[in-house]
Design a protein around this motif. Sequence first.
Motif, PDB file in Angstrom:
ATOM      1  N   HIS A   1       0.867  -1.182   0.000  1.00  0.00           N
ATOM      2  CA  HIS A   1       0.000   0.000   0.000  1.00  0.00           C
ATOM      3  C   HIS A   1       0.899   1.226   0.000  1.00  0.00           C
TER       4      HIS A   1
ATOM      5  N   HIS B   1      -4.073   7.282  -1.539  1.00  0.00           N
ATOM      6  CA  HIS B   1      -3.808   5.886  -1.170  1.00  0.00           C
ATOM      7  C   HIS B   1      -3.781   5.104  -2.481  1.00  0.00           C
TER       8      HIS B   1
ATOM      9  N   LEU C   1     -10.881  -3.302  -0.278  1.00  0.00           N
ATOM     10  CA  LEU C   1      -9.680  -4.005   0.174  1.00  0.00           C
ATOM     11  C   LEU C   1      -9.956  -4.786   1.449  1.00  0.00           C
TER      12      LEU C   1
HETATM   13 CU   LIG Z   1      -3.886   0.169   0.213  1.00  0.00          CU
END
Ligand SMILES: [Cu+2]
Length: 334
Positions: free
Chosen positions: A124, A137, A237
């Motif tokens: 990430h 992000h 996610l």
């Molecule tokens: Cu992520």
Amino acid sequence: MNTPAKLGAYVLGLAVIFGGALGAGSAVGSVSPPPATDGHQVHTPPSPGQAADGHGAHTETAPSQAATKTSIPGGLQMSQDGYTLTPETTTVKPGEATDFRFTVTGPDGRPVTGYQVQHDKKLHFIVVSRDLGSFQHLHPEEAGGGVWSVKLTLPGAGAYRAFADFAPEGGTGLTLGADLHAEGDYTPKALPAAGRTSTVDGYTVTLDGDLTPGASSKLTLKVSRDGKPVTDLQPYLGAYGHLVALRAGDLAYLHVHPDGEPGDGKTPAGPEITFYAEVPSRGDYRLFLDFQHEGTVRTADFTARAGELPAPAAPSPEPTATPSTSGSHGAHNH
Ligand SMILES: [Cu+2]
């Protein structure tokens, strides 16, 4: 000469203590403490990076005493536990999409190619402006040979911080940080005032709960639209929300996942998302909540203050522990 080994053992001691403390406060271990992203704190290669910077004086200290004082929050270092975040470039043209590439090198000096999947991704990538006015992000792709590639647009001139949040195969979670620069004149923005409401694209997100330094703190984020609670949030996610907390001033990084998972039979799809977060100190934090609804991921942001600032010089000759200390930690509301 065996300082690295000693330090390694010392750090392990700290990590276990820290993990234990967090475990007590979190039902599902979903809190991501600074040193590790998912509570598995058992990995301890000797730490060349730490050993090299000459903090050998601490190695004789009793581990349990100094533990919390020396644990370093995530994201403050570009190199930790032998792993180093290495961008191919650190200067990016503002306002233009760039193919931004980087590697993470391992203890052997080579780019790491084996990663554990955490919340659907091997890595990430968070990019914020240093004034905490912008947040992204992202999920880079593997370009081969341990090289990560991501389409990155820095919104304007200024200084930025990039975080790689990952767990190498066979290791524990790490967050490494690196500075990026977008050239040009800019005026840093003041930190937004602390508040409990954030609006984004017609959604209103409210924040309930307070951050208590050094303790697991329950935060409840409630999502509504047009005054109506949103009860059909979509998993993003693997969770109904992802919360990143960054400390104003140095951007110490904390990534927290919610209490409960989609499909576990008990976690509702909104309107509330509950997190347990532990911040390392008093101060102001920027909170960024990613949530997904009707196919779009949005980010709500807040400024939250952890702990009250000490009252101005109230003379107090007595020892601090008086019986009536219900308000003494200051971080609770009311
Ligand atoms: Cu992520």
